[in-house]
Enzyme design. Sequence first.
Site, PDB file in Angstrom:
ATOM      1  N   ASP A   1       2.492   1.518  -2.653  1.00  0.00           N
ATOM      2  CA  ASP A   1       1.866   2.576  -1.867  1.00  0.00           C
ATOM      3  C   ASP A   1       0.843   1.881  -0.983  1.00  0.00           C
ATOM      4  O   ASP A   1      -0.221   1.471  -1.450  1.00  0.00           O
ATOM      5  CB  ASP A   1       1.192   3.606  -2.770  1.00  0.00           C
ATOM      6  CG  ASP A   1       0.510   4.703  -1.969  1.00  0.00           C
ATOM      7  OD1 ASP A   1       1.124   5.212  -1.015  1.00  0.00           O
ATOM      8  OD2 ASP A   1      -0.642   5.045  -2.293  1.00  0.00           O
TER       9      ASP A   1
ATOM     10  N   GLU B   1       6.396   2.995   0.568  1.00  0.00           N
ATOM     11  CA  GLU B   1       6.309   4.308   1.193  1.00  0.00           C
ATOM     12  C   GLU B   1       6.119   4.154   2.695  1.00  0.00           C
ATOM     13  O   GLU B   1       5.315   3.344   3.151  1.00  0.00           O
ATOM     14  CB  GLU B   1       5.148   5.103   0.591  1.00  0.00           C
ATOM     15  CG  GLU B   1       5.098   6.536   1.063  1.00  0.00           C
ATOM     16  CD  GLU B   1       4.062   7.355   0.335  1.00  0.00           C
ATOM     17  OE1 GLU B   1       3.356   8.124   1.027  1.00  0.00           O
ATOM     18  OE2 GLU B   1       3.936   7.241  -0.894  1.00  0.00           O
TER      19      GLU B   1
ATOM     20  N   ASP C   1      -3.047   5.962  -6.225  1.00  0.00           N
ATOM     21  CA  ASP C   1      -2.188   5.039  -5.467  1.00  0.00           C
ATOM     22  C   ASP C   1      -1.194   4.323  -6.376  1.00  0.00           C
ATOM     23  O   ASP C   1      -0.085   4.002  -5.954  1.00  0.00           O
ATOM     24  CB  ASP C   1      -3.049   4.009  -4.731  1.00  0.00           C
ATOM     25  CG  ASP C   1      -4.162   4.673  -3.942  1.00  0.00           C
ATOM     26  OD1 ASP C   1      -3.999   4.864  -2.730  1.00  0.00           O
ATOM     27  OD2 ASP C   1      -5.198   5.009  -4.547  1.00  0.00           O
TER      28      ASP C   1
END
Length: 164
Positions: free
Chosen positions: A7, A67, A140
């Site tokens: 992330d 992501e 996260d």
Amino acid sequence: MIILGIDPGYAILGWGVIEKKGNHFRTIDYGAVTTDKDMEMPDRLETLYNGLREIIEEYRPEEASIEKLFFNTNTTTAINVGQARGVAILACVKGGLKVAEYTPLEIKMALVGYGRADKKQVQFMVKTMLNLPEVPKPDDTADALAAAICHGHSADNRLTGVYK
């Protein structure tokens, strides 16, 4: 298959390493690479790169899932997160990993079955699917594990772009 989920962020870059065997997932480790707000951006990017390289060397994942950037109204933040994403992709490619990217919608669909699921629903599914005692913190890291799980579900189909 060993998967590194990422992330991206320049203050906190969440990461999670999982193993997929058949339809089962096992958590190997997870955490965050953090940078101090007083650091200059080049130093922050170097810290992120070096942190990810250490993770790749230690856990030897085969593939990475990152992501895709969700653009918000703060252009400066989006640019800085984009730089962190670039560094993360570079660290993975230099480490010999195949890199796949997934949108937040794709990740939510893979975990919850609903692309508009809220953060709590995704975190609950990460906890449940990985049989964890609690939701990983910071958020996260849970998001990184979600990206890894999404890739585990999608890797055979190659629904999104893969580098390498």
